[in-house]
Design a protein around this motif. Sequence first.
Motif, PDB file in Angstrom:
ATOM      1  N   ILE A  29       0.850  -1.188   0.000  1.00  0.00           N
ATOM      2  CA  ILE A  29       0.000   0.000   0.000  1.00  0.00           C
ATOM      3  C   ILE A  29       0.889   1.242   0.000  1.00  0.00           C
ATOM      4  O   ILE A  29       2.113   1.133   0.043  1.00  0.00           O
ATOM      5  N   GLN A  32      -0.199   7.599   3.650  1.00  0.00           N
ATOM      6  CA  GLN A  32      -0.081   9.045   3.484  1.00  0.00           C
ATOM      7  C   GLN A  32       0.353   9.682   4.802  1.00  0.00           C
ATOM      8  O   GLN A  32      -0.300   9.497   5.822  1.00  0.00           O
ATOM      9  N   PRO A  45      -4.736   3.517   3.662  1.00  0.00           N
ATOM     10  CA  PRO A  45      -5.742   3.767   2.622  1.00  0.00           C
ATOM     11  C   PRO A  45      -7.128   3.371   3.112  1.00  0.00           C
ATOM     12  O   PRO A  45      -7.286   2.417   3.881  1.00  0.00           O
ATOM     13  N   THR A  47     -11.446   3.375   1.702  1.00  0.00           N
ATOM     14  CA  THR A  47     -12.418   3.614   0.647  1.00  0.00           C
ATOM     15  C   THR A  47     -13.811   3.661   1.258  1.00  0.00           C
ATOM     16  O   THR A  47     -14.217   2.719   1.949  1.00  0.00           O
TER      17      THR A  47
END
Length: 126
Positions: A29, A32, A45, A47
């Motif tokens: 992955i 961030q 991550p 979603t």
Amino acid sequence: MENNLVGWFEIPVTDMDRAKKFYDTVFQIEIQLQDLGGTKMGWFPWTEGKQGSSGSLIQNKDWYTPSETHGVLIYFSSADVNNELGRIEDAGGKILQNKTQISPDIGYMALFSDTEGNRLALHSRQ
């Protein structure tokens, strides 16, 4: 209750760059990074609309301390725990318990230690 009970988790780290590299490598992955006034966070991550919660690596020496023996145990979902187990040691972590069947209905689990000294787990149906 509209949502699942667990909405967020934080994994303590002492070296954000080292921890990011470990998790990016093991889970394939891209975490961030954010610096929120001296508290560094590395967001996993996420979603909208998918099952499960998300979370972050977190570095703040006054509030967070990694631990292999104390505290909450977080399970990461996997298609097959052997996928991630195969990358853990090369990424600097340690396998604490190999793939083990919990039950035919629940699936399999494994335990590992990350580069920061946290004990974590993996879960898969197969």
